[in-house]
Design a protein around this motif. Structure first.
Motif, PDB file in Angstrom:
ATOM      1  N   UNK A 192       0.852  -1.189   0.000  1.00 40.31           N
ATOM      2  CA  UNK A 192       0.000   0.000   0.000  1.00 40.31           C
ATOM      3  C   UNK A 192       0.886   1.236   0.000  1.00 40.31           C
ATOM      4  N   UNK A 193       0.845   2.008  -1.078  1.00 41.44           N
ATOM      5  CA  UNK A 193       1.662   3.210  -1.225  1.00 41.44           C
ATOM      6  C   UNK A 193       0.807   4.459  -1.024  1.00 41.44           C
ATOM      7  N   UNK A 194       1.446   5.543  -0.555  1.00 43.26           N
ATOM      8  CA  UNK A 194       0.727   6.810  -0.520  1.00 43.26           C
ATOM      9  C   UNK A 194       0.912   7.517  -1.863  1.00 43.26           C
ATOM     10  N   UNK A 195       0.335   8.697  -1.989  1.00 44.94           N
ATOM     11  CA  UNK A 195       0.300   9.376  -3.288  1.00 44.94           C
ATOM     12  C   UNK A 195       1.671   9.810  -3.788  1.00 44.94           C
ATOM     13  N   UNK A 196       2.661   9.947  -2.886  1.00 45.00           N
ATOM     14  CA  UNK A 196       3.982  10.409  -3.314  1.00 45.00           C
ATOM     15  C   UNK A 196       4.685   9.406  -4.220  1.00 45.00           C
ATOM     16  N   UNK A 197       4.187   8.170  -4.262  1.00 46.46           N
ATOM     17  CA  UNK A 197       4.765   7.183  -5.168  1.00 46.46           C
ATOM     18  C   UNK A 197       4.374   7.433  -6.613  1.00 46.46           C
ATOM     19  N   UNK A 198       3.365   8.285  -6.827  1.00 46.25           N
ATOM     20  CA  UNK A 198       2.809   8.450  -8.165  1.00 46.25           C
ATOM     21  C   UNK A 198       2.757   9.899  -8.649  1.00 46.25           C
ATOM     22  N   UNK A 199       3.010  10.862  -7.760  1.00 49.39           N
ATOM     23  CA  UNK A 199       2.953  12.260  -8.161  1.00 49.39           C
ATOM     24  C   UNK A 199       3.739  13.156  -7.240  1.00 49.39           C
ATOM     25  N   UNK A 200       3.840  14.440  -7.635  1.00 50.32           N
ATOM     26  CA  UNK A 200       4.532  15.440  -6.833  1.00 50.32           C
ATOM     27  C   UNK A 200       4.000  16.816  -7.213  1.00 50.32           C
ATOM     28  N   UNK A 201       4.263  17.801  -6.353  1.00 48.29           N
ATOM     29  CA  UNK A 201       3.915  19.180  -6.662  1.00 48.29           C
ATOM     30  C   UNK A 201       5.019  19.809  -7.498  1.00 48.29           C
ATOM     31  N   UNK A 202       4.648  20.469  -8.599  1.00 47.96           N
ATOM     32  CA  UNK A 202       5.658  21.167  -9.382  1.00 47.96           C
ATOM     33  C   UNK A 202       5.907  22.556  -8.800  1.00 47.96           C
ATOM     34  N   UNK A 203       6.714  23.354  -9.472  1.00 45.87           N
ATOM     35  CA  UNK A 203       7.085  24.664  -8.951  1.00 45.87           C
ATOM     36  C   UNK A 203       5.899  25.610  -8.830  1.00 45.87           C
ATOM     37  N   UNK A 204       4.835  25.306  -9.558  1.00 46.39           N
ATOM     38  CA  UNK A 204       3.629  26.132  -9.493  1.00 46.39           C
ATOM     39  C   UNK A 204       2.585  25.586  -8.526  1.00 46.39           C
ATOM     40  N   UNK A 205       2.972  24.562  -7.768  1.00 48.33           N
ATOM     41  CA  UNK A 205       2.048  23.987  -6.809  1.00 48.33           C
ATOM     42  C   UNK A 205       0.985  23.101  -7.419  1.00 48.33           C
ATOM     43  N   UNK A 206       1.235  22.604  -8.638  1.00 50.72           N
ATOM     44  CA  UNK A 206       0.284  21.732  -9.332  1.00 50.72           C
ATOM     45  C   UNK A 206       0.729  20.286  -9.181  1.00 50.72           C
ATOM     46  N   UNK A 207      -0.196  19.398  -8.862  1.00 51.10           N
ATOM     47  CA  UNK A 207       0.117  17.976  -8.708  1.00 51.10           C
ATOM     48  C   UNK A 207       0.311  17.354 -10.092  1.00 51.10           C
ATOM     49  N   UNK A 208       1.506  16.753 -10.320  1.00 51.59           N
ATOM     50  CA  UNK A 208       1.852  16.192 -11.630  1.00 51.59           C
ATOM     51  C   UNK A 208       2.390  14.778 -11.447  1.00 51.59           C
ATOM     52  N   UNK A 209       2.377  13.971 -12.511  1.00 49.79           N
ATOM     53  CA  UNK A 209       2.834  12.586 -12.402  1.00 49.79           C
ATOM     54  C   UNK A 209       4.342  12.478 -12.235  1.00 49.79           C
TER      55      UNK A 209
END
Length: 250
Positions: A192-209
């Motif tokens: 069971x993984x949390x969301x950080x295994x699949x995405x991150x916040x970019x420099x603009x604060x947008x969640x990206x893969x």
């Protein structure tokens, strides 16, 4: 046979480029299917996907996104998707809503990353089923139930699994199909993984893969939709598994 147009889905300034998304037209009853050759870990797994909504669900029968049903088994049904006549993400086990988010996913112009992390071995009830939307763990629910400790779910059985639809066998039998686009679908068997295994916040604060660094396990898979062929599951069809497991979808 239905063909599935492929769209380009860019991750923006950071993360990785998710090259393709699969377009599901609800009116076509479009769905991907796979039956695992054997059951595996039924109490610990992760399902992550990127979703862009299509039509307004309010006047439809709902969106099934990931499901499995085993006939004649009262514990053999699992469904997750957008709740019928509403815009909430939900998970359900045999006619019983387990979680239904308070957040309404109504935006048909934006991408949502939803991560469902299941680990019923956890002693803390709320940690047995975690939902993340665009990197944030959901803590507010309209329906707020939990799985029993060590409960086996109807996912990771050797029954038929669906992506993009569900066969609902509650009080009234119905089939519910997704309408919209899905991209970069990942299933991890046994972790069971949390969301950080699949995405991150970019420099603009947008969640990206991001490129997942995960252990897929026996029945795990990654669907990147790099292929365009239709028909029986293989390395050259739309449902090709790129995790290395060759768990392809038809």
């Amino acid at each position: 046979m239905f063909t599935f147009p492929v769209a380009h889905f860019s991750s923006s300034a950071a993360g990785v480029d998710v090259g393709n998304a699969l377009l599901f037209n609800q009116a076509d009853s479009a769905v991907l299917k796979r039956t695992p050759s054997s059951a595996s870990n039924r109490n610990t797994w992760t399902f992550s996907f990127w979703m862009k909504r299509g039509q307004d669900v309010a006047n439809s029968v709902g969106y099934g996104i990931f499901s499995s049903y085993s006939a004649g088994n009262d514990s053999g049904y699992f469904e997750s998707g957008i709740h019928p006549s509403e815009d909430h993400y939900f998970i359900e086990e045999w006619s019983n809503d387990i979680k239904k988010t308070s957040a309404e996913l109504r935006d048909t112009h934006s991408w949502y990353n939803i991560v469902l992390a299941i680990d019923t071995t956890q002693s803390t009830a709320e940690d047995r089923q975690k939902i993340y939307i665009n990197g944030t763990r959901v803590t507010e629910f309209d329906t707020d139930n939990t799985y029993d400790e060590d409960q086996d779910l109807a996912i990771n059985t050797n029954a038929e699994h669906w992506i993009g639809g569900s066969e609902y066998f509650g009080e009234t039998a119905s089939t519910r199909y997704f309408d919209g686009m899905l991209a970069d679908i990942n299933f991890t068997d046994g972790t069971a993984y949390d969301s950080s295994a699949f995405g991150e916040l970019n420099d603009n604060g947008v969640w990206v893969p991001v490129n997942p660094s995960v252990t897929y396990g026996t029945n795990g898979f990654r669907l990147e939709f790099k292929q365009t062929g239709t028909g029986t599951a293989s390395t050259t069809t739309i449902g090709a598994d790129t995790s290395g497991n060759n768990n392809h979808w038809t």
